[in-house]
Design a protein around this motif. Structure first.
Motif, mmCIF file in Angstrom:
data_model
loop_
_atom_site.group_PDB
_atom_site.id
_atom_site.type_symbol
_atom_site.label_atom_id
_atom_site.label_comp_id
_atom_site.label_asym_id
_atom_site.label_seq_id
_atom_site.Cartn_x
_atom_site.Cartn_y
_atom_site.Cartn_z
ATOM 1 N N ASN A 171 0.852 -1.180 0.000
ATOM 2 C CA ASN A 171 0.000 0.000 0.000
ATOM 3 C C ASN A 171 0.896 1.241 0.000
ATOM 4 O O ASN A 171 1.108 1.875 1.035
ATOM 5 N N PHE A 172 1.461 1.601 -1.165
ATOM 6 C CA PHE A 172 2.336 2.773 -1.269
ATOM 7 C C PHE A 172 2.139 3.381 -2.652
ATOM 8 O O PHE A 172 1.507 2.796 -3.539
ATOM 9 N N SER A 173 2.686 4.591 -2.777
ATOM 10 C CA SER A 173 2.638 5.317 -4.056
ATOM 11 C C SER A 173 4.035 5.845 -4.373
ATOM 12 O O SER A 173 4.884 5.948 -3.486
ATOM 13 N N ILE A 174 4.258 6.202 -5.618
ATOM 14 C CA ILE A 174 5.564 6.698 -6.075
ATOM 15 C C ILE A 174 5.380 8.142 -6.509
ATOM 16 O O ILE A 174 4.511 8.457 -7.338
ATOM 17 N N ASP A 175 6.196 9.036 -5.938
ATOM 18 C CA ASP A 175 6.094 10.454 -6.277
ATOM 19 C C ASP A 175 6.923 10.764 -7.519
ATOM 20 O O ASP A 175 7.471 9.864 -8.179
ATOM 21 N N LEU A 176 7.014 12.081 -7.849
ATOM 22 C CA LEU A 176 7.767 12.495 -9.036
ATOM 23 C C LEU A 176 9.248 12.213 -8.911
ATOM 24 O O LEU A 176 9.942 12.042 -9.919
ATOM 25 N N ALA A 177 9.763 12.189 -7.706
ATOM 26 C CA ALA A 177 11.181 11.905 -7.497
ATOM 27 C C ALA A 177 11.480 10.420 -7.566
ATOM 28 O O ALA A 177 12.648 10.026 -7.510
ATOM 29 N N GLY A 178 10.458 9.567 -7.698
ATOM 30 C CA GLY A 178 10.672 8.134 -7.772
ATOM 31 C C GLY A 178 10.790 7.469 -6.413
ATOM 32 O O GLY A 178 11.288 6.343 -6.319
ATOM 33 N N LYS A 179 10.334 8.140 -5.347
ATOM 34 C CA LYS A 179 10.421 7.571 -4.005
ATOM 35 C C LYS A 179 9.076 6.978 -3.607
ATOM 36 O O LYS A 179 8.022 7.474 -3.986
ATOM 37 N N LYS A 180 9.165 5.916 -2.838
ATOM 38 C CA LYS A 180 7.958 5.259 -2.345
ATOM 39 C C LYS A 180 7.479 5.960 -1.078
ATOM 40 O O LYS A 180 8.263 6.205 -0.168
ATOM 41 N N ARG A 181 6.189 6.244 -1.040
ATOM 42 C CA ARG A 181 5.605 6.911 0.128
ATOM 43 C C ARG A 181 4.323 6.179 0.523
ATOM 44 O O ARG A 181 3.584 5.678 -0.333
ATOM 45 N N THR A 182 4.101 6.149 1.824
ATOM 46 C CA THR A 182 2.892 5.503 2.337
ATOM 47 C C THR A 182 1.695 6.414 2.139
ATOM 48 O O THR A 182 1.813 7.529 1.606
ATOM 49 N N GLN A 183 0.536 5.931 2.574
ATOM 50 C CA GLN A 183 -0.679 6.723 2.403
ATOM 51 C C GLN A 183 -0.639 8.000 3.225
ATOM 52 O O GLN A 183 -1.195 9.023 2.839
ATOM 53 N N SER A 184 0.073 7.954 4.346
ATOM 54 C CA SER A 184 0.197 9.150 5.187
ATOM 55 C C SER A 184 1.275 10.101 4.692
ATOM 56 O O SER A 184 1.431 11.186 5.249
ATOM 57 N N GLY A 185 2.068 9.732 3.695
ATOM 58 C CA GLY A 185 3.113 10.592 3.156
ATOM 59 C C GLY A 185 4.492 10.274 3.666
ATOM 60 O O GLY A 185 5.454 10.982 3.344
ATOM 61 N N LYS A 186 4.631 9.220 4.449
ATOM 62 C CA LYS A 186 5.927 8.859 4.988
ATOM 63 C C LYS A 186 6.735 8.115 3.922
ATOM 64 O O LYS A 186 6.212 7.269 3.202
ATOM 65 N N GLU A 187 8.009 8.483 3.859
ATOM 66 C CA GLU A 187 8.879 7.875 2.854
ATOM 67 C C GLU A 187 9.305 6.487 3.301
ATOM 68 O O GLU A 187 9.636 6.261 4.464
ATOM 69 N N ILE A 188 9.298 5.551 2.342
ATOM 70 C CA ILE A 188 9.727 4.180 2.609
ATOM 71 C C ILE A 188 11.164 4.046 2.141
ATOM 72 O O ILE A 188 11.478 4.248 0.960
ATOM 73 N N VAL A 189 12.046 3.734 3.062
ATOM 74 C CA VAL A 189 13.468 3.605 2.750
ATOM 75 C C VAL A 189 13.797 2.133 2.629
ATOM 76 O O VAL A 189 13.517 1.345 3.539
#
Length: 221
Positions: A171-189
């Motif tokens: 359950n994550f999304s990819i922003d314009l920078a190509g980083k994975k972020r959760t639904q709350s906006g937290k970055e997945i490292v």
């Protein structure tokens, strides 16, 4: 001192020539008879002239005979040369035909050899592809067998517990920078995955673009 010029008669050296002119060309005057001295001179000159004429006639007959023999020999030689030329032409044509047949035979043998090599190469390639296909089929069968053995049907409870312990959050999304972020906006490292592309700070900043109403010109501010 006076000189007296005597007029010599026209028939001084030829006394038999009449002093008068000839009456006409048709009526010629008969020649005057020779004197004994003139007759002797004429006879001697005629003998010498006849001897020379006979010598020249003999030379002429010999030359004509030699020329006739030479011409005959030349004709025979010309015929022999023409016959020899025809024989040489026929020999050359036969040799050309033989060489043409040999060349065609060599070309046919070369084509057959090329076809044989090509067929061998195709056979080798087909055998290689067939073996690769068999290897691929064996690998697929092996993978299918392994996939069947991933989950042990005899111990399903243990397999379910193992799956639950493996934490995979999809359950994550990819922003314009190509980083994975959760639904709350937290970055997945991801520690295990190395960053192949480095992104600058300018590219990571959000772009605030003012939108224009429809129909507005792009040159208007």
């Amino acid at each position: 001192m006076t000189t007296i010029r005597l007029k010599l008669p026209s028939n001084l050296y030829r006394p038999w020539k009449p002093l008068y002119r000839q009456r006409s060309k048709k009526q010629k005057d008969p020649p005057a008879p020779y004197t004994p001295l003139e007759q002797q001179i004429y006879d001697n000159a005629k003998v010498k002239f006849d001897e020379r004429v006979n010598i020249l006639k003999a030379i002429f007959t010999k030359e004509t005979q030699s020329l006739s023999t030479k011409s005959r020999f030349a004709q025979l030689q010309l015929k022999a040369e023409e016959q020899e030329f025809r024989q040489l032409i026929s020999m050359v044509n036969q040799e050309n035909e033989r060489l043409l047949a040999v060349r065609r035979e060599d070309e046919r043998v070369a084509l057959e050899e090329e076809e044989r090599i090509r067929s061998q190469v195709l056979n080798v390639l087909s055998e290689k592809e067939f073996r690769e296909h068999l290897n691929v089929e064996e690998e697929v069968k092996q993978m299918k067998n392994e996939s069947r053995s991933w989950i042990n049907p005899n111990d399903l409870s243990r397999e379910i517990e193992r799956m639950l312990n493996e934490k995979h959050d999809y359950n994550f999304s990819i922003d314009l920078a190509g980083k994975k972020r959760t639904q709350s906006g937290k970055e997945i490292v991801e520690d295990n995955k190395s960053k192949l592309v480095s992104i600058s700070s300018f590219e990571s900043e959000p772009k605030n673009v003012a939108r224009k109403p429809p129909g507005a010109s792009k040159y208007e501010e």
